[in-house]
Design a protein around this motif. Sequence first.
Motif, PDB file in Angstrom:
ATOM      1  N   GLN A   7      50.787  16.281  30.607  1.00 53.94           N
ATOM      2  CA  GLN A   7      50.043  15.398  31.513  1.00 53.94           C
ATOM      3  C   GLN A   7      50.758  14.083  31.742  1.00 53.94           C
ATOM      4  O   GLN A   7      50.144  13.015  31.717  1.00 53.94           O
ATOM      5  CB  GLN A   7      48.633  15.148  30.982  1.00 53.94           C
ATOM      6  CG  GLN A   7      47.795  16.395  30.961  1.00 53.94           C
ATOM      7  CD  GLN A   7      46.445  16.203  31.648  1.00 53.94           C
ATOM      8  OE1 GLN A   7      46.245  15.220  32.332  1.00 53.94           O
ATOM      9  NE2 GLN A   7      45.547  17.154  31.490  1.00 53.94           N
ATOM     10  N   THR A  25      48.277  23.429  35.294  1.00 50.57           N
ATOM     11  CA  THR A  25      49.089  22.303  34.827  1.00 50.57           C
ATOM     12  C   THR A  25      48.241  21.163  34.261  1.00 50.57           C
ATOM     13  O   THR A  25      48.763  20.323  33.540  1.00 50.57           O
ATOM     14  CB  THR A  25      49.972  21.749  35.965  1.00 50.57           C
ATOM     15  OG1 THR A  25      49.171  21.561  37.124  1.00 50.57           O
ATOM     16  CG2 THR A  25      51.095  22.712  36.281  1.00 50.57           C
ATOM     17  N   ILE A  26      46.968  21.117  34.586  1.00 53.22           N
ATOM     18  CA  ILE A  26      46.110  20.079  34.007  1.00 53.22           C
ATOM     19  C   ILE A  26      45.332  20.621  32.813  1.00 53.22           C
ATOM     20  O   ILE A  26      45.248  19.974  31.773  1.00 53.22           O
ATOM     21  CB  ILE A  26      45.140  19.514  35.073  1.00 53.22           C
ATOM     22  CG1 ILE A  26      45.954  18.800  36.168  1.00 53.22           C
ATOM     23  CG2 ILE A  26      44.129  18.552  34.454  1.00 53.22           C
ATOM     24  CD1 ILE A  26      45.137  18.272  37.321  1.00 53.22           C
ATOM     25  N   PHE A  27      44.778  21.820  32.928  1.00 49.88           N
ATOM     26  CA  PHE A  27      43.879  22.326  31.890  1.00 49.88           C
ATOM     27  C   PHE A  27      44.542  23.211  30.853  1.00 49.88           C
ATOM     28  O   PHE A  27      43.920  23.598  29.875  1.00 49.88           O
ATOM     29  CB  PHE A  27      42.680  23.018  32.532  1.00 49.88           C
ATOM     30  CG  PHE A  27      41.811  22.033  33.227  1.00 49.88           C
ATOM     31  CD1 PHE A  27      40.975  21.218  32.482  1.00 49.88           C
ATOM     32  CD2 PHE A  27      41.887  21.840  34.580  1.00 49.88           C
ATOM     33  CE1 PHE A  27      40.210  20.246  33.098  1.00 49.88           C
ATOM     34  CE2 PHE A  27      41.128  20.879  35.210  1.00 49.88           C
ATOM     35  CZ  PHE A  27      40.289  20.076  34.472  1.00 49.88           C
ATOM     36  N   GLY A  28      45.808  23.573  31.072  1.00 48.23           N
ATOM     37  CA  GLY A  28      46.519  24.325  30.046  1.00 48.23           C
ATOM     38  C   GLY A  28      46.242  25.813  30.092  1.00 48.23           C
ATOM     39  O   GLY A  28      45.743  26.350  31.094  1.00 48.23           O
ATOM     40  N   SER A  29      46.565  26.475  29.000  1.00 45.43           N
ATOM     41  CA  SER A  29      46.490  27.931  28.917  1.00 45.43           C
ATOM     42  C   SER A  29      45.073  28.444  29.096  1.00 45.43           C
ATOM     43  O   SER A  29      44.116  27.816  28.652  1.00 45.43           O
ATOM     44  CB  SER A  29      47.009  28.391  27.553  1.00 45.43           C
ATOM     45  OG  SER A  29      48.339  27.975  27.390  1.00 45.43           O
ATOM     46  N   PHE A  73      48.929  22.782  39.691  1.00 45.34           N
ATOM     47  CA  PHE A  73      49.336  24.154  39.979  1.00 45.34           C
ATOM     48  C   PHE A  73      48.640  25.092  39.008  1.00 45.34           C
ATOM     49  O   PHE A  73      48.387  24.736  37.868  1.00 45.34           O
ATOM     50  CB  PHE A  73      50.849  24.337  39.785  1.00 45.34           C
ATOM     51  CG  PHE A  73      51.688  23.516  40.724  1.00 45.34           C
ATOM     52  CD1 PHE A  73      52.106  24.040  41.935  1.00 45.34           C
ATOM     53  CD2 PHE A  73      52.063  22.223  40.389  1.00 45.34           C
ATOM     54  CE1 PHE A  73      52.882  23.293  42.797  1.00 45.34           C
ATOM     55  CE2 PHE A  73      52.839  21.462  41.247  1.00 45.34           C
ATOM     56  CZ  PHE A  73      53.255  21.996  42.459  1.00 45.34           C
ATOM     57  N   THR A  74      48.348  26.304  39.492  1.00 44.81           N
ATOM     58  CA  THR A  74      47.905  27.344  38.573  1.00 44.81           C
ATOM     59  C   THR A  74      48.932  28.469  38.605  1.00 44.81           C
ATOM     60  O   THR A  74      49.446  28.823  39.668  1.00 44.81           O
ATOM     61  CB  THR A  74      46.504  27.864  38.926  1.00 44.81           C
ATOM     62  OG1 THR A  74      45.576  26.773  38.848  1.00 44.81           O
ATOM     63  CG2 THR A  74      46.055  28.940  37.954  1.00 44.81           C
ATOM     64  N   ARG A  75      49.249  28.968  37.411  1.00 44.53           N
ATOM     65  CA  ARG A  75      50.229  30.040  37.273  1.00 44.53           C
ATOM     66  C   ARG A  75      49.470  31.309  36.885  1.00 44.53           C
ATOM     67  O   ARG A  75      48.556  31.257  36.051  1.00 44.53           O
ATOM     68  CB  ARG A  75      51.240  29.654  36.195  1.00 44.53           C
ATOM     69  CG  ARG A  75      52.408  30.610  36.000  1.00 44.53           C
ATOM     70  CD  ARG A  75      53.394  29.951  35.030  1.00 44.53           C
ATOM     71  NE  ARG A  75      54.579  30.739  34.796  1.00 44.53           N
ATOM     72  CZ  ARG A  75      54.761  31.517  33.737  1.00 44.53           C
ATOM     73  NH1 ARG A  75      53.818  31.635  32.818  1.00 44.53           N
ATOM     74  NH2 ARG A  75      55.890  32.186  33.594  1.00 44.53           N
ATOM     75  N   ARG A 112      50.055  22.224  24.765  1.00 45.31           N
ATOM     76  CA  ARG A 112      49.123  21.654  25.742  1.00 45.31           C
ATOM     77  C   ARG A 112      49.924  21.012  26.863  1.00 45.31           C
ATOM     78  O   ARG A 112      51.062  20.588  26.638  1.00 45.31           O
ATOM     79  CB  ARG A 112      48.220  20.589  25.088  1.00 45.31           C
ATOM     80  CG  ARG A 112      47.267  21.105  24.028  1.00 45.31           C
ATOM     81  CD  ARG A 112      46.221  22.059  24.564  1.00 45.31           C
ATOM     82  NE  ARG A 112      45.388  21.450  25.596  1.00 45.31           N
ATOM     83  CZ  ARG A 112      44.846  22.120  26.610  1.00 45.31           C
ATOM     84  NH1 ARG A 112      45.061  23.425  26.756  1.00 45.31           N
ATOM     85  NH2 ARG A 112      44.097  21.510  27.494  1.00 45.31           N
ATOM     86  N   PRO A 113      49.355  20.916  28.064  1.00 41.28           N
ATOM     87  CA  PRO A 113      50.079  20.208  29.134  1.00 41.28           C
ATOM     88  C   PRO A 113      50.340  18.762  28.703  1.00 41.28           C
ATOM     89  O   PRO A 113      49.451  18.103  28.180  1.00 41.28           O
ATOM     90  CB  PRO A 113      49.091  20.246  30.307  1.00 41.28           C
ATOM     91  CG  PRO A 113      48.119  21.330  29.994  1.00 41.28           C
ATOM     92  CD  PRO A 113      48.040  21.403  28.507  1.00 41.28           C
ATOM     93  N   GLN A 160      46.993  32.373  34.189  1.00 39.28           N
ATOM     94  CA  GLN A 160      47.590  32.253  32.854  1.00 39.28           C
ATOM     95  C   GLN A 160      47.561  30.811  32.364  1.00 39.28           C
ATOM     96  O   GLN A 160      47.310  30.541  31.205  1.00 39.28           O
ATOM     97  CB  GLN A 160      49.020  32.798  32.898  1.00 39.28           C
ATOM     98  CG  GLN A 160      49.825  32.568  31.620  1.00 39.28           C
ATOM     99  CD  GLN A 160      50.695  31.325  31.717  1.00 39.28           C
ATOM    100  OE1 GLN A 160      51.265  31.029  32.764  1.00 39.28           O
ATOM    101  NE2 GLN A 160      50.809  30.579  30.636  1.00 39.28           N
ATOM    102  N   GLU A 161      47.845  29.858  33.263  1.00 39.65           N
ATOM    103  CA  GLU A 161      47.698  28.461  32.866  1.00 39.65           C
ATOM    104  C   GLU A 161      47.592  27.568  34.086  1.00 39.65           C
ATOM    105  O   GLU A 161      48.015  27.928  35.185  1.00 39.65           O
ATOM    106  CB  GLU A 161      48.837  27.985  31.956  1.00 39.65           C
ATOM    107  CG  GLU A 161      50.129  27.590  32.618  1.00 39.65           C
ATOM    108  CD  GLU A 161      51.162  27.067  31.598  1.00 39.65           C
ATOM    109  OE1 GLU A 161      51.670  27.876  30.820  1.00 39.65           O
ATOM    110  OE2 GLU A 161      51.426  25.851  31.593  1.00 39.65           O
TER     111      GLU A 161
END
Lengths: 300, 300
Positions: free
Chosen positions: A247, B61-65, B179-181, A244-245, B58-59
């Motif tokens: 944060q 940075t706040i909400f994860g995968s 960021f979103t990856r 998980r991030p 893909q992920e």
Amino acid sequence: MQVTRQTKVGLLGPFGTYSHEVASGFFGGEAHYHAVANIQGVFQSLAAGQVDYGVVPQENTIFGSVIETYDSLRLYGDTFVRGELILPVDHCLLVKTGVQLGDIVEVLSHEQALGQCANFVRQHLPNASTQATASTAAAARMLLDRPPTSAAISSRACANIYDGLEVLREGIQRDEANFTRFYVLTRRRNVPIPSLPDTPNSRRKGLLRIINKSPTSLSSSQGDILAALNQLSTEMEVVRIDRRPAQEGVPFQDLYFTEVQGSNPSPSAPVLEGVWDELLDSFVSKVKKLGFEASVMGSW
Amino acid sequence: MQVTRQTKVGLLGPFGTYSHEVASGFFGGEAHYHAVANIQGVFQSLAAGQVDYGVVPQENTIFGSVIETYDSLRLYGDTFVRGELILPVDHCLLVKTGVQLGDIVEVLSHEQALGQCANFVRQHLPNASTQATASTAAAARMLLDRPPTSAAISSRACANIYDGLEVLREGIQRDEANFTRFYVLTRRRNVPIPSLPDTPNSRRKGLLRIINKSPTSLSSSQGDILAALNQLSTEMEVVRIDRRPAQEGVPFQDLYFTEVQGSNPSPSAPVLEGVWDELLDSFVSKVKKLGFEASVMGSW
């Protein structure tokens, strides 16, 4: 530790959810149960001292890890995992007493349950519409205010909890292994839980929290999370990794929830609780020296 | 490889999503873009040969995968990851031309964006209601049919795509790295992608799929997934581990999506594409011998 009427257990409600079913199976009829509206609420009740234990879903064999539980573990860092419970998920079709399959024009349930029972609905109720609800138990409760042409997919327990409902069909989910696994939570480490006998190391489990604080400072040839995992005692093996991030303000910095279990080659030898916990603590010390942030989040 | 008007790129639509923004930045103005309603649809279009490339989140940075992406990778096993793109997420408040902050009584957006901008809304639009939509771009499109008292939180791109809209405020998300990856997908391994220059091993990445088929047959002292990860070449390090149910009929059997990158100590030495791919293939051979199921799902 003895369960009494003073034992308060928080769980994902309303009553009749699978969380309720598995918690009451474990804590029994004496305990006092608090149904909470969402998973984070269970952690809040525990942190505020309103309940002594919490029971939250951790993963389902079809849908995977429950993100809200992992994010709540991150947020409520003092919460401690002290046990696991596994429940076979057996969906039932609930109706008002006396209603027959041919009467049903509408099926209510949580979208996961609707998905798991889609084959049954297609085959036996081809003309019924479906409606998603907040939980399987909420669907059963909604039946009470609906015409008898509505049905709910929920646990058998709901038929006992809500007067006037009965089970019309059971085991209507896809013919596939369907289990949900739950964590039993306490407010702090070392809070006793019921029926935890002396357990050999080979049966013990632990939950570790690992954050890679300074990846560039690692001199290990196998960098990052693998460098941390390789600090585990040879008496442990990794059974679950959930990322998980973290944060903590650094983008793409991760928190790895790592579940380990004993792999002691002589499982017959029972060990004292302290020994397993020392293995977990020793791991934390070692990876901190490598530059990771880490802590023990569970031992059972 | 040259992007032409024949180059077809599938992405999560409608136009104006962050997927669209990042894909058009990478493939440029010549390519033909197909907006697909959901992530699995991008994989379907790719598998059916309707598009040559896919771009999926893909992920974050706040909400994860992004679970739907990982489950689609599992389902469409031939799909191959050939690149990554990272986009800073910069939310804007969009309105019909001329509308002022004081006019707004309703804010539309995807629930993740509403959450990321909750502070802004609380501070600057304390009396506005919020409404969740399917995507940030869908919110912008909905503005066209609403009275001018509505606003949308979406990307700057939407103001260009939908006539009559303008950016009233920008950068309204929480003051936090966001960021979103994305993954760039191809139908099969070795499909060329634009602008992949000769890259040294230290900059290469790979995505590995590992399933523990027969855990009890392992004789390694470090059982399970760790035994597999320890077969990685010392030139590789693990940067991401994502666990999903394997869904092969065995409850609690897991698929570990493992992203690796080169850790070559001499990053200045460029290597041929084949060498990195040989390291990935060699890993797969080794872990298969240990009883795992494994494959290479990406190389970039």
